[in-house]
Scaffold this active site. Structure first.
Site, PDB file in Angstrom:
ATOM      1  CB  VAL A 113       8.918  37.283 108.493  1.00  0.00           C
ATOM      2  CG1 VAL A 113       8.256  35.931 108.701  1.00  0.00           C
ATOM      3  CG2 VAL A 113      10.209  37.358 109.301  1.00  0.00           C
ATOM      4  CE  LYS A 151      11.242  37.640 117.840  1.00  0.00           C
ATOM      5  NZ  LYS A 151      12.091  37.343 116.720  1.00  0.00           N
ATOM      6  CD  GLU A 199       8.913  24.844 116.027  1.00  0.00           C
ATOM      7  OE1 GLU A 199       8.292  23.826 116.297  1.00  0.00           O
ATOM      8  OE2 GLU A 199       9.891  25.248 116.703  1.00  0.00           O
ATOM      9  CB  ILE A 240      15.946  25.360 115.335  1.00  0.00           C
ATOM     10  CG1 ILE A 240      17.151  26.003 114.642  1.00  0.00           C
ATOM     11  CG2 ILE A 240      16.352  24.137 116.137  1.00  0.00           C
ATOM     12  CD1 ILE A 240      18.194  26.542 115.616  1.00  0.00           C
ATOM     13  N   GLY A 268      18.683  41.633 107.489  1.00  0.00           N
ATOM     14  CA  GLY A 268      17.301  41.335 107.908  1.00  0.00           C
ATOM     15  C   GLY A 268      17.217  40.449 109.135  1.00  0.00           C
ATOM     16  CD  GLU A 289      12.910  40.789 116.328  1.00  0.00           C
ATOM     17  OE1 GLU A 289      11.718  41.088 116.145  1.00  0.00           O
ATOM     18  OE2 GLU A 289      13.400  39.732 115.910  1.00  0.00           O
ATOM     19  CG  ASP A 321      14.855  38.104 120.001  1.00  0.00           C
ATOM     20  OD1 ASP A 321      13.874  38.332 119.268  1.00  0.00           O
ATOM     21  OD2 ASP A 321      15.579  37.097 119.886  1.00  0.00           O
ATOM     22  CE  LYS A 334      14.191  34.478 119.211  1.00  0.00           C
ATOM     23  NZ  LYS A 334      15.432  34.888 118.552  1.00  0.00           N
ATOM     24  N   GLY A 356      16.202  35.043 109.823  1.00  0.00           N
ATOM     25  CA  GLY A 356      16.231  35.129 108.356  1.00  0.00           C
ATOM     26  C   GLY A 356      14.875  34.789 107.781  1.00  0.00           C
TER      27      GLY A 356
HETATM   28  N1  HSE Z   1      15.918  39.138 115.690  1.00  0.00           N
HETATM   29  C1  HSE Z   1      15.808  37.747 115.921  1.00  0.00           C
HETATM   30  C2  HSE Z   1      17.191  37.145 116.059  1.00  0.00           C
HETATM   31  C3  HSE Z   1      15.078  37.140 114.758  1.00  0.00           C
HETATM   32  O1  HSE Z   1      18.147  37.805 115.688  1.00  0.00           O
HETATM   33  O2  HSE Z   1      17.327  36.042 116.571  1.00  0.00           O
HETATM   34  C4  HSE Z   1      14.641  35.727 114.969  1.00  0.00           C
HETATM   35  O3  HSE Z   1      13.891  35.565 116.133  1.00  0.00           O
END
Ligand code: HSE
Length: 329
Positions: free
Chosen positions: A14, A105, A129, A136, A187, A190, A201, A205, A304
């Site tokens: 990133v 996150k 964001e 998004i 990529g 995580e 994850d 979120k 991404g």
């Molecule tokens: N590892 C996370 C996913 C990356 O696959 O959604 C973006 O938050």
């Protein structure tokens, strides 16, 4: 010409994407907004690691304190991941007069309340964001809309890696482990892919979105966080014979009478008429149901380097505006 100086904490997929997008947009930002965004320092763990040629190695440091305390830096971008050093660095930066943009996150789900409080105490801004659904603009939408309509339900595909894995399992008959390796190579996953495939994850979120909407912690009711690790090719074939798809779904429903919000995170079998049925690959989507607005769906790339970088830099622009840099927007 106004100037924003950046300290970048982290230069993995990133961080490198941020440098790439900044380089691509530099002239447009200068011409159209009279704004120059300059990266002054980049914090990495290992100075000797091979890097993309977009990275100016003269700016690399290993000590985040040096960058977060630098008087010339206005905004710290945190994309190093994890929560220990990231939390320390973000709080230190805020206390040293820097606003913060983070794509982390886990950090915002666990320590968002503390980070926002410290930002307020020190008169700084914190934006996040990119931490939810990458490119998004769902945080922006929840912050700036739904003041008239009351949100009654959120439902979405919030983990790009899980969606990518399930899509490859459906479309190509891949085994879970092979599809996960492909997601890692692109990529999307995580550093610790358990976060993705075990649903943590996606749960993080959802917590960040509930924070944005102002749902108190004790009003959030849920039990188990489910992932996709145990889904087999036999499960996929069973769904396919019924014209269905297995997807990893996050939902939260408001109970108007009690004021409680019931959340659920785990795999579901979707029928063809489900609005999330067609969301494949690394795409994410969120359906926001408002009592008067009806269902509003946002969809796009949920992981991404470039979509995440784009969301991070949109946040830097928002902070630039708040810092009253004269942008011609
Ligand atoms: N590892 C996370 C996913 C990356 O696959 O959604 C973006 O938050």
């Amino acid at each position: 010409m106004d100037n924003i100086n950046i300290g970048l904490l982290g230069c993995g997929v990133v961080g490198t994407g941020i440098l790439r997008v900044l380089a691509d947009k530099r002239d447009t930002l200068r011409k159209e907004r009279g704004l120059s965004i300059d990266v002054r320092g980049i914090v990495v763990r290992d100075l000797d690691q091979p890097r993309d040629n977009i990275v100016d190695t003269a700016k690399l440091h290993t000590d985040w304190i040096q960058v977060c305390a630098d008087d010339d830096i206005d905004v710290v971008i945190e994309v190093m991941g994890g929560t220990d050093s990231a939390r320390d660095a973000v709080l230190y930066a805020l206390r040293h007069g820097k606003s913060v943009v983070t794509a982390n996150k886990e950090l915002m789900a666990k320590y968002g309340e503390e980070i926002r409080r410290v930002a307020r105490e020190y008169g700084q801004f914190v934006r996040f964001e990119a931490s939810v659904l990458a490119g998004i603009p769902v945080v922006h939408t929840l912050e700036t809309y739904f003041h008239i309509s009351q949100i009654v339900r959120l439902r979405g595909i919030m983990n790009g890696t899980s969606n990518y894995i399930l899509t490859r399992m459906h479309q190509e008959g891949l085994a879970f482990a092979d599809a996960l390796r492909a997601a890692q190579a692109l990529g999307y996953a995580e550093a610790n892919p358990d976060m993705d495939v075990d649903g943590i994850d996606a749960w993080c979120k959802l917590q960040i979105l509930l924070d944005c909407i102002g749902v108190p912690q004790d009003a959030r009711v849920g039990t188990e966080i489910g992932g996709i690790r145990s889904i087999s090719q036999a499960d996929i074939r069973t769904a396919q014979t019924q014209n269905c798809k297995i997807k990893h779904i996050v939902s939260a429903e408001w109970d108007v009478a009690s004021g409680l919000v019931n959340w659920h995170v785990g795999p579901e079998t979707l029928t063809l008429d489900d609005p999330l049925y067609a969301i494949d690959d690394v795409q994410n989507a969120i359906c926001i149901d408002g009592d008067a607005s009806g269902t509003i769906t946002l969809s796009g790339p949920g992981a991404g380097a470039l979509p995440t970088a784009s969301a991070v830099l949109e946040d830097v622009l928002k902070i630039a505006q708040k810092l009253q840099v004269s942008l011609s927007v």
